[in-house]
Design a protein around this motif. Structure first.
Motif, PDB file in Angstrom:
ATOM      1  N   VAL A  60       0.851  -1.171   0.039  1.00 57.02           N
ATOM      2  CA  VAL A  60       0.059   0.033   0.051  1.00 57.02           C
ATOM      3  C   VAL A  60       0.749   1.331  -0.095  1.00 57.02           C
ATOM      4  O   VAL A  60       1.906   1.096   0.587  1.00 57.02           O
ATOM      5  CB  VAL A  60      -0.963  -0.146   1.182  1.00 57.02           C
ATOM      6  CG1 VAL A  60      -0.169   0.048   2.390  1.00 57.02           C
ATOM      7  CG2 VAL A  60      -1.876   0.951   0.992  1.00 57.02           C
ATOM      8  N   GLU A  61       0.380   2.304  -0.810  1.00 56.54           N
ATOM      9  CA  GLU A  61       1.132   3.580  -0.748  1.00 56.54           C
ATOM     10  C   GLU A  61       0.209   4.609  -0.829  1.00 56.54           C
ATOM     11  O   GLU A  61      -0.866   4.591  -1.399  1.00 56.54           O
ATOM     12  CB  GLU A  61       1.923   3.669  -1.829  1.00 56.54           C
ATOM     13  CG  GLU A  61       1.445   3.404  -3.156  1.00 56.54           C
ATOM     14  CD  GLU A  61       2.538   3.023  -4.179  1.00 56.54           C
ATOM     15  OE1 GLU A  61       2.246   3.546  -5.463  1.00 56.54           O
ATOM     16  OE2 GLU A  61       3.490   2.390  -4.173  1.00 56.54           O
ATOM     17  N   LEU A  62       0.243   5.674   0.317  1.00 55.81           N
ATOM     18  CA  LEU A  62      -0.898   6.614   0.338  1.00 55.81           C
ATOM     19  C   LEU A  62      -0.042   7.790   0.534  1.00 55.81           C
ATOM     20  O   LEU A  62       0.828   8.153   1.305  1.00 55.81           O
ATOM     21  CB  LEU A  62      -1.667   6.355   1.642  1.00 55.81           C
ATOM     22  CG  LEU A  62      -2.388   5.368   1.966  1.00 55.81           C
ATOM     23  CD1 LEU A  62      -3.396   5.325   3.150  1.00 55.81           C
ATOM     24  CD2 LEU A  62      -3.364   4.895   0.717  1.00 55.81           C
ATOM     25  N   PHE A  63      -0.620   8.968  -0.379  1.00 53.02           N
ATOM     26  CA  PHE A  63       0.061  10.009  -0.445  1.00 53.02           C
ATOM     27  C   PHE A  63      -0.805  11.034   0.325  1.00 53.02           C
ATOM     28  O   PHE A  63      -2.008  11.159   0.056  1.00 53.02           O
ATOM     29  CB  PHE A  63       0.436  10.754  -1.842  1.00 53.02           C
ATOM     30  CG  PHE A  63       1.137  12.056  -1.859  1.00 53.02           C
ATOM     31  CD1 PHE A  63       2.390  12.245  -1.636  1.00 53.02           C
ATOM     32  CD2 PHE A  63       0.442  13.087  -1.938  1.00 53.02           C
ATOM     33  CE1 PHE A  63       3.113  13.217  -1.423  1.00 53.02           C
ATOM     34  CE2 PHE A  63       1.067  14.378  -1.882  1.00 53.02           C
ATOM     35  CZ  PHE A  63       2.457  14.376  -1.606  1.00 53.02           C
ATOM     36  N   CYS A  64      -0.346  11.675   1.496  1.00 56.76           N
ATOM     37  CA  CYS A  64      -1.124  12.280   2.386  1.00 56.76           C
ATOM     38  C   CYS A  64      -0.674  13.845   2.398  1.00 56.76           C
ATOM     39  O   CYS A  64       0.573  13.845   2.534  1.00 56.76           O
ATOM     40  CB  CYS A  64      -0.719  11.637   3.964  1.00 56.76           C
ATOM     41  SG  CYS A  64      -1.483   9.914   3.986  1.00 56.76           S
ATOM     42  N   GLN A  65      -1.796  14.699   2.564  1.00 54.20           N
ATOM     43  CA  GLN A  65      -1.372  16.145   2.640  1.00 54.20           C
ATOM     44  C   GLN A  65      -2.248  16.407   3.629  1.00 54.20           C
ATOM     45  O   GLN A  65      -3.230  16.173   3.864  1.00 54.20           O
ATOM     46  CB  GLN A  65      -1.633  16.891   1.373  1.00 54.20           C
ATOM     47  CG  GLN A  65      -0.799  16.655   0.315  1.00 54.20           C
ATOM     48  CD  GLN A  65      -1.302  17.095  -1.167  1.00 54.20           C
ATOM     49  OE1 GLN A  65      -2.351  17.295  -1.362  1.00 54.20           O
ATOM     50  NE2 GLN A  65      -0.048  17.869  -1.624  1.00 54.20           N
ATOM     51  N   ALA A  66      -1.737  17.464   4.503  1.00 55.32           N
ATOM     52  CA  ALA A  66      -2.101  17.906   5.807  1.00 55.32           C
ATOM     53  C   ALA A  66      -2.432  19.396   5.907  1.00 55.32           C
ATOM     54  O   ALA A  66      -1.678  20.125   5.224  1.00 55.32           O
ATOM     55  CB  ALA A  66      -1.358  17.656   7.036  1.00 55.32           C
ATOM     56  N   SER A  67      -3.612  19.815   6.352  1.00 49.04           N
ATOM     57  CA  SER A  67      -3.725  21.421   6.585  1.00 49.04           C
ATOM     58  C   SER A  67      -3.093  22.155   7.417  1.00 49.04           C
ATOM     59  O   SER A  67      -2.685  23.128   7.472  1.00 49.04           O
ATOM     60  CB  SER A  67      -5.541  21.408   6.948  1.00 49.04           C
ATOM     61  OG  SER A  67      -5.243  20.885   8.209  1.00 49.04           O
ATOM     62  N   GLU A  68      -2.467  21.307   8.414  1.00 50.30           N
ATOM     63  CA  GLU A  68      -1.410  21.732   9.619  1.00 50.30           C
ATOM     64  C   GLU A  68      -0.124  20.813   9.509  1.00 50.30           C
ATOM     65  O   GLU A  68      -0.158  19.791   8.978  1.00 50.30           O
ATOM     66  CB  GLU A  68      -2.120  21.664  10.719  1.00 50.30           C
ATOM     67  CG  GLU A  68      -3.385  22.546  10.950  1.00 50.30           C
ATOM     68  CD  GLU A  68      -3.100  23.896  11.022  1.00 50.30           C
ATOM     69  OE1 GLU A  68      -1.885  24.478  11.473  1.00 50.30           O
ATOM     70  OE2 GLU A  68      -3.931  24.915  10.521  1.00 50.30           O
ATOM     71  N   MET A 106       4.436  10.372   1.898  1.00 47.02           N
ATOM     72  CA  MET A 106       4.143   9.110   1.226  1.00 47.02           C
ATOM     73  C   MET A 106       4.393   8.147   2.247  1.00 47.02           C
ATOM     74  O   MET A 106       5.420   7.731   2.559  1.00 47.02           O
ATOM     75  CB  MET A 106       5.066   8.981  -0.149  1.00 47.02           C
ATOM     76  CG  MET A 106       4.784   7.714  -0.716  1.00 47.02           C
ATOM     77  SD  MET A 106       3.000   7.555  -1.423  1.00 47.02           S
ATOM     78  CE  MET A 106       3.406   8.332  -3.050  1.00 47.02           C
ATOM     79  N   ALA A 107       3.099   7.430   2.725  1.00 44.91           N
ATOM     80  CA  ALA A 107       3.256   6.281   3.614  1.00 44.91           C
ATOM     81  C   ALA A 107       3.242   5.192   2.755  1.00 44.91           C
ATOM     82  O   ALA A 107       2.248   4.764   2.008  1.00 44.91           O
ATOM     83  CB  ALA A 107       2.075   6.524   4.636  1.00 44.91           C
ATOM     84  N   THR A 108       3.820   4.221   3.171  1.00 45.37           N
ATOM     85  CA  THR A 108       3.918   2.928   2.446  1.00 45.37           C
ATOM     86  C   THR A 108       4.310   1.722   3.359  1.00 45.37           C
ATOM     87  O   THR A 108       4.784   1.784   4.571  1.00 45.37           O
ATOM     88  CB  THR A 108       5.196   2.758   1.278  1.00 45.37           C
ATOM     89  OG1 THR A 108       6.347   2.829   2.047  1.00 45.37           O
ATOM     90  CG2 THR A 108       4.934   3.912   0.456  1.00 45.37           C
ATOM     91  N   ILE A 109       3.651   0.578   2.947  1.00 48.06           N
ATOM     92  CA  ILE A 109       3.958  -0.805   3.776  1.00 48.06           C
ATOM     93  C   ILE A 109       3.783  -1.784   2.562  1.00 48.06           C
ATOM     94  O   ILE A 109       3.127  -1.798   1.697  1.00 48.06           O
ATOM     95  CB  ILE A 109       2.628  -1.135   4.542  1.00 48.06           C
ATOM     96  CG1 ILE A 109       2.633  -0.311   5.836  1.00 48.06           C
ATOM     97  CG2 ILE A 109       2.912  -2.389   5.133  1.00 48.06           C
ATOM     98  CD1 ILE A 109       1.429  -0.733   6.706  1.00 48.06           C
ATOM     99  N   SER A 110       4.731  -2.711   2.591  1.00 51.79           N
ATOM    100  CA  SER A 110       4.847  -3.911   1.932  1.00 51.79           C
ATOM    101  C   SER A 110       4.959  -5.021   3.080  1.00 51.79           C
ATOM    102  O   SER A 110       5.629  -4.971   3.997  1.00 51.79           O
ATOM    103  CB  SER A 110       6.122  -4.136   1.115  1.00 51.79           C
ATOM    104  OG  SER A 110       6.102  -3.161   0.049  1.00 51.79           O
TER     105      SER A 110
END
Length: 158
Positions: A60-68, A106-110
């Protein structure tokens, strides 16, 4: 003859950003299937078919953007054994940006996991943001290089 050792196989993405509340463990939704060889991916999770138990590779790979500013961010794989309760079986290293100014990651797990018939796998995320901000898990499209994906396949039977 076509070899089928690596099926089932699936890949799923998102067609829209998903907002995640601060300090809340949240299931990530995947509404677009790139492929699903055995119709085993549905309702945001992969469920091992009754005729395909085995050892599976999940990524899984998730690109995350935060307001803070992001204080911490953890990405988790949750497995629900057939007839059992969901449990966290793998997590990304806790991203800790305390005292830094970071608003994307970018959070990832294999992970390799033995799956029995009816076992399910899904993705959850939790973050702690400055000022109770919100986190967006980005959609995938041709302009974002599929920055949010969940995919897996069987690597061996049991």
């Amino acid at each position: 003859m076509v070899a089928t050792i690596n099926t089932p196989a699936f890949a799923a993405t998102k067609s829209a950003d998903q907002t995640v509340s601060d300090s809340t463990l949240t299931t990530i939704t995947f509404d677009t299937e790139d492929f699903d060889t055995d119709a085993a991916f549905a309702s945001n999770k992969f469920t091992c078919p009754s005729d395909k138990p085995g050892i599976y590779l999940f990524h899984v790979e998730l690109f995350c953007q935060a307001s803070e500013d992001i204080g911490t961010l953890e990405l988790d794989l949750y497995k629900t054994p057939s007839g059992g309760s969901a449990a966290n079986i793998a997590a990304s290293e806790m991203f800790d940006a305390t005292n830094l100014t970071i608003t994307s990651h970018m959070a990832t797990i294999s992970h390799i996991e033995k799956m029995a018939a009816g076992d399910a796998m899904e993705i959850k995320i939790q973050s702690d943001l400055a000022n109770n901000g919100s986190l967006n898990v980005n959609q995938s499209n041709s302009n974002s290089d599929n920055r949010t994906r969940f995919h897996g396949f069987r690597i061996a039977g049991v």
